[in-house]
Design a protein around this motif. Structure first.
Motif, short mmCIF file in Angstrom:
data_model
loop_
_atom_site.label_atom_id
_atom_site.label_comp_id
_atom_site.label_asym_id
_atom_site.label_seq_id
_atom_site.Cartn_x
_atom_site.Cartn_y
_atom_site.Cartn_z
N THR A 143 -2.15 2.37 -6.95
CA THR A 143 -1.62 1.02 -6.77
C THR A 143 -0.14 0.97 -7.11
O THR A 143 0.30 1.50 -8.13
N LEU A 144 0.62 0.30 -6.26
CA LEU A 144 2.06 0.18 -6.47
C LEU A 144 2.39 -1.03 -7.34
O LEU A 144 1.67 -2.03 -7.30
N PRO A 145 3.49 -0.96 -8.08
CA PRO A 145 3.97 -2.16 -8.75
C PRO A 145 4.46 -3.16 -7.70
O PRO A 145 4.73 -2.77 -6.55
N PRO A 146 4.60 -4.42 -8.04
CA PRO A 146 5.03 -5.41 -7.04
C PRO A 146 6.50 -5.25 -6.65
O PRO A 146 7.31 -4.77 -7.42
N GLU A 147 6.81 -5.68 -5.44
CA GLU A 147 8.18 -5.77 -4.91
C GLU A 147 8.91 -4.43 -4.91
O GLU A 147 10.07 -4.32 -5.32
N VAL A 148 8.26 -3.39 -4.40
CA VAL A 148 8.90 -2.08 -4.27
C VAL A 148 9.95 -2.13 -3.18
O VAL A 148 9.70 -2.61 -2.08
N ARG A 149 11.15 -1.61 -3.46
CA ARG A 149 12.25 -1.63 -2.51
C ARG A 149 12.67 -0.24 -2.05
O ARG A 149 13.39 -0.10 -1.07
N LYS A 158 0.83 -1.20 0.00
CA LYS A 158 0.00 0.00 0.00
C LYS A 158 0.87 1.25 0.00
O LYS A 158 1.99 1.27 0.54
N LEU A 159 0.37 2.32 -0.61
CA LEU A 159 1.04 3.61 -0.64
C LEU A 159 0.17 4.63 0.08
O LEU A 159 -1.03 4.72 -0.18
N TRP A 160 0.80 5.38 1.01
CA TRP A 160 0.09 6.47 1.69
C TRP A 160 0.79 7.78 1.37
O TRP A 160 2.03 7.86 1.32
N ILE A 161 0.01 8.85 1.15
CA ILE A 161 0.53 10.16 0.78
C ILE A 161 -0.03 11.21 1.73
O ILE A 161 -1.23 11.24 2.01
N ARG A 215 -2.15 9.93 -10.54
CA ARG A 215 -2.27 8.97 -11.64
C ARG A 215 -1.59 7.65 -11.27
O ARG A 215 -0.76 7.60 -10.36
N GLN A 216 -1.93 6.61 -11.99
CA GLN A 216 -1.33 5.30 -11.76
C GLN A 216 0.15 5.34 -12.10
O GLN A 216 0.59 6.11 -12.95
N PHE A 217 0.91 4.50 -11.45
CA PHE A 217 2.34 4.42 -11.72
C PHE A 217 2.59 3.91 -13.14
O PHE A 217 1.90 2.99 -13.62
N ALA A 218 3.58 4.51 -13.80
CA ALA A 218 3.98 4.09 -15.14
C ALA A 218 5.45 3.74 -15.12
O ALA A 218 6.26 4.43 -14.47
N GLU A 219 5.82 2.69 -15.83
CA GLU A 219 7.22 2.27 -15.83
C GLU A 219 8.07 3.22 -16.66
O GLU A 219 7.72 3.59 -17.79
N ALA A 220 9.20 3.65 -16.09
CA ALA A 220 10.11 4.54 -16.79
C ALA A 220 10.88 3.77 -17.86
O ALA A 220 11.21 2.60 -17.68
N LYS A 221 11.19 4.45 -18.95
CA LYS A 221 11.94 3.83 -20.04
C LYS A 221 13.43 3.99 -19.77
O LYS A 221 14.11 4.84 -20.35
N VAL A 271 10.20 11.13 -3.10
CA VAL A 271 9.21 12.13 -3.50
C VAL A 271 9.89 13.49 -3.63
O VAL A 271 10.79 13.82 -2.87
N ARG A 272 9.46 14.26 -4.65
CA ARG A 272 9.96 15.62 -4.84
C ARG A 272 9.04 16.62 -4.14
O ARG A 272 7.95 16.28 -3.68
N ARG A 273 9.49 17.86 -4.10
CA ARG A 273 8.71 18.92 -3.46
C ARG A 273 7.38 19.16 -4.17
O ARG A 273 6.42 19.63 -3.55
N ASP A 274 7.30 18.83 -5.48
CA ASP A 274 6.05 19.03 -6.22
C ASP A 274 5.14 17.81 -6.17
O ASP A 274 4.10 17.78 -6.82
N GLY A 275 5.52 16.78 -5.41
CA GLY A 275 4.67 15.61 -5.25
C GLY A 275 4.95 14.48 -6.21
O GLY A 275 4.36 13.40 -6.08
N VAL A 276 5.85 14.69 -7.19
CA VAL A 276 6.20 13.61 -8.10
C VAL A 276 6.97 12.54 -7.33
O VAL A 276 7.88 12.85 -6.55
N MET A 277 6.59 11.27 -7.55
CA MET A 277 7.20 10.16 -6.83
C MET A 277 7.85 9.19 -7.80
O MET A 277 7.45 9.11 -8.98
N ALA A 278 8.81 8.45 -7.30
CA ALA A 278 9.41 7.35 -8.06
C ALA A 278 9.66 6.21 -7.09
O ALA A 278 10.00 6.43 -5.92
N VAL A 279 9.45 4.97 -7.59
CA VAL A 279 9.74 3.79 -6.77
C VAL A 279 10.63 2.86 -7.57
O VAL A 279 10.62 2.86 -8.80
#
Length: 631
Positions: free
Chosen positions: A221-227, A205-208, A253-259, A231-239
């Motif tokens: 919803t988070l992708p599986p097996e987050v390690r 689970k993700l809490w903000i 928005r839903q998480f999208a995989e980075a290229k 988070v940035r000051r503007d709220g952008v997150m990366a896992v």
């Protein structure tokens, strides 16, 4: 690695004791160095007595005629080991310094939080070290800096989030419980945002939070097996997930995989990288920190651009003060300079801020019961205008097939020698009961603080008096033991040490390497003794003595003159013909001297190439000849 059976121990060598000349590229004798750091202090005592002209002690009684070995005489008056000495394992003494867990710390534009075995160090980048945070409750799982970068957030393994309004409030223990997230495991905070990843049942689970952790709502919803999560000051997150893939979201928005291309590593390298991860946040820069150039997430959240190597986490590997860059910003276009020097700091940690500078040294986690050790928390500050650029060149040894030894250069900034400091900093004194901050005396520009098998030693310079000082760290402050004329001191460390606390100290004073003998028995100025200026290497021995390696007669590069420095004077020993590189030396319990030689290698840890001669030990005989010894 080297040691002796009589309890005498030495540091770990990093280069050859003596290197055989080879044409024009090799000449002279090289210095034996050790990995144990030593430090120095502010001075009140007197200049150590210089060796020339030497005073010669009575010659030792002759050995039995059928005994070919050179045997060093026993100490005239052995002393009991001092209370600070830690020789729990003579072959490999444990240093027991403060343990800094770099990846668990937090850094903002205003502060740095260092997670240690003794608590959370609170460093204000403008005001200096504020002390240790009084952790409210439970086992610490995360430290964070929110708001303007000075609000302290601590989370424990029960999911409780505590807040202190400032670093000083955290040092006083003025924390308030702001919220509880049962099952929360991973945290990050920046500005008003606090994010946490936890497990509820079998689901991640993700809490903000948008109010510094007072209230939370469920995130996408988070992708599986987050390690890891940032988070940035503007709220952008990366896992980051366990196959080195990065996913991003703005919280709505839903998480999208980075290229991004996952690292192509296998075996031990992959295991190491798996433990460390590739996702980093430095200020508002979210970085994919693998390969060259590194990639940084742009403001749009969907694009990654080449970025210059980010050394933004606090690092300094050099004694004294240094000046760093500001935290990196969110990039809008690729950086022009994408070279990757890959420089790391001494033992891994340290750093500085915009308005000041400091040095924070990491170390090993174990501290023997009752022993005391000093670690560098020098946070003296000068303005950027009072700083200057400095460069160091060091050699990177090639140890694997195909790797070549090469030199690398690192450039950084330090306070000028005559800079007026805004604050004088502090030094941490670690004991079996915790850590105490000891203030640095005004006038002492702290250059280094380190541990010599349990004793904290320090070095500082006093520009106004054109002097440098050496001494020990005590509960009441920095206790100066010797003062020397000089403008600069660096590379001060314990060259070798003996079982009763006798230390051979190597220091670079005004650009020249010098050796000193520190006796554990004699207090005051007489505790320090200057060894001959031409000393190549020195091995500390019990009784306030040292075995010296001096240049051969007439500077002969194929020989070494041995001598024994004692409280009664200098005892000449045989000249030894050394046709190869001398990698190491040792003195056994019965006083015999052993040398390890090799025609090419210069480090004991290096391995001969297939078919190449092994590293060979030799006994030194009474005549100075070398006798092959058993491995």
């Amino acid at each position: 690695m080297f040691g002796s059976s009589d309890g005498m121990t030495e540091g770990r060598e990093r280069s050859a004791l003596w290197r055989a000349p080879s044409g024009a590229a090799r000449h002279g004798l090289e210095v034996l160095v050790s990995a144990l750091g030593l430090s120095v202090a502010i001075g009140c005592a007197h200049e150590p007595k210089r060796a020339p002209p030497p005073v010669y002690a009575p010659a030792p009684p002759p050995a039995a005629p059928d005994d070919p070995f050179l045997r060093l005489p026993a100490a005239a008056a052995p002393v009991s080991p001092p209370g600070w000495l830690d020789l729990t394992n003579p072959g490999e003494p444990k240093s027991g310094w403060l343990a800094l867990e770099r990846d668990k710390g937090a850094w903002s534009e205003r502060a740095y939080l260092g997670v240690t075995a003794y608590g959370v160090l609170l460093l204000d980048l403008e005001q200096g070290m504020r002390g240790l945070a009084k952790i409210p409750k439970g086992n610490l799982s995360a430290v964070m800096l929110a708001g303007d970068g000075s609000t302290v957030l601590l989370a424990n393994d029960a999911g409780e989030l505590y807040r202190a309004a400032s670093l000083d409030a955290a040092a006083k223990g003025e924390f308030e419980l702001v919220s509880t997230l049962s099952g929360a495991e991973l945290w990050d905070a920046r500005g008003k945002f606090v994010v946490a990843k936890g497990q509820v049942g079998d689901e991640d689970k993700l809490w903000i939070s948008q109010d510094q952790g007072k209230t939370f709502r469920a995130g996408p919803t988070l992708p599986p097996e987050v390690r890891k999560i940032v988070v940035r000051r503007d709220g952008v997150m990366a896992v980051e997930v366990y196959d080195f893939k990065i996913w991003v979201s703005d919280g709505w928005r839903q998480f999208a995989e980075a290229k991004l291309k996952a690292p192509e590593v296998t075996g031990e390298a992959r295991e190491y990288l798996s433990e460390r991860g590739v996702l980093r946040r430095y200020g508002d820069a979210i970085v994919f920190s693998h390969g060259c150039p590194q990639k940084t997430l742009t403001k749009s959240m969907w694009n990654w651009v080449d970025s210059a190597p980010v050394g933004a986490f606090p690092i300094t590997g050099w004694g004294g003060e240094s000046v760093e860059k500001e935290l990196p910003k969110v990039p809008t276009k690729p950086a022009k300079d994408v070279s990757c020097p890959g420089v790391s700091g001494l033992l891994g940690t340290g750093g500085l801020g915009r308005g000041g500078v400091y040095s924070l040294a990491a170390s090993e986690p174990r501290l023997p019961s009752g022993k005391r050790v000093a670690i560098a928390l020098g946070d003296a500050a000068c303005s950027v205008a009072d700083s200057e650029e400095r460069s160091d060149t060091y050699t990177v040894m090639g140890t694997k097939g195909g790797e070549k030894s090469h030199e690398e250069k690192v450039t950084y900034r330090v306070c000028k020698s005559d800079a007026k400091l805004k604050r004088w900093g502090s030094v941490g004194l670690v004991t079996s009961t915790g850590l105490t901050l000891v203030p640095v005396n005004a006038g002492c520009h702290l250059e280094s603080v380190s541990n010599a098998v349990g004793l904290g030693l320090f070095a500082c310079r006093n520009p106004a008096q054109q002097s440098v000082s050496l001494g020990v760290v005590g509960a009441a402050g920095l206790q100066s033991e010797v003062s020397l004329p000089g403008k600069q001191v660096d590379r001060v460390h314990a060259h070798t040490y003996a079982a009763d606390g006798t230390l051979v100290v190597e220091a670079n004073l005004d650009g020249k390497s010098r050796y000193f003998l520190r006796s554990p028995a004699q207090p005051g100025a007489g505790r320090w003794h200057s060894l001959p200026a031409e000393t190549i290497a020195a091995k500390a021995m019990i009784g306030g003595r040292a075995l010296l390696a001096l240049p051969g007669a007439g500077g002969d590069p194929h020989s070494l003159n041995l001598a024994l420095d004692t409280p009664q004077g200098l005892v000449p020993l045989p000249s030894v013909a050394v046709p190869q590189n001398a990698l190491s030396w040792a003195v056994t319990g019965d006083g015999r001297v052993k040398l390890w030689l090799h025609p090419r290698l210069t480090y004991m840890k290096q391995k001969p190439a297939p078919g190449e001669a092994p590293i060979t030990p030799y006994w030194v005989t009474k005549s100075g000849a070398l006798m092959p010894a058993e491995q």
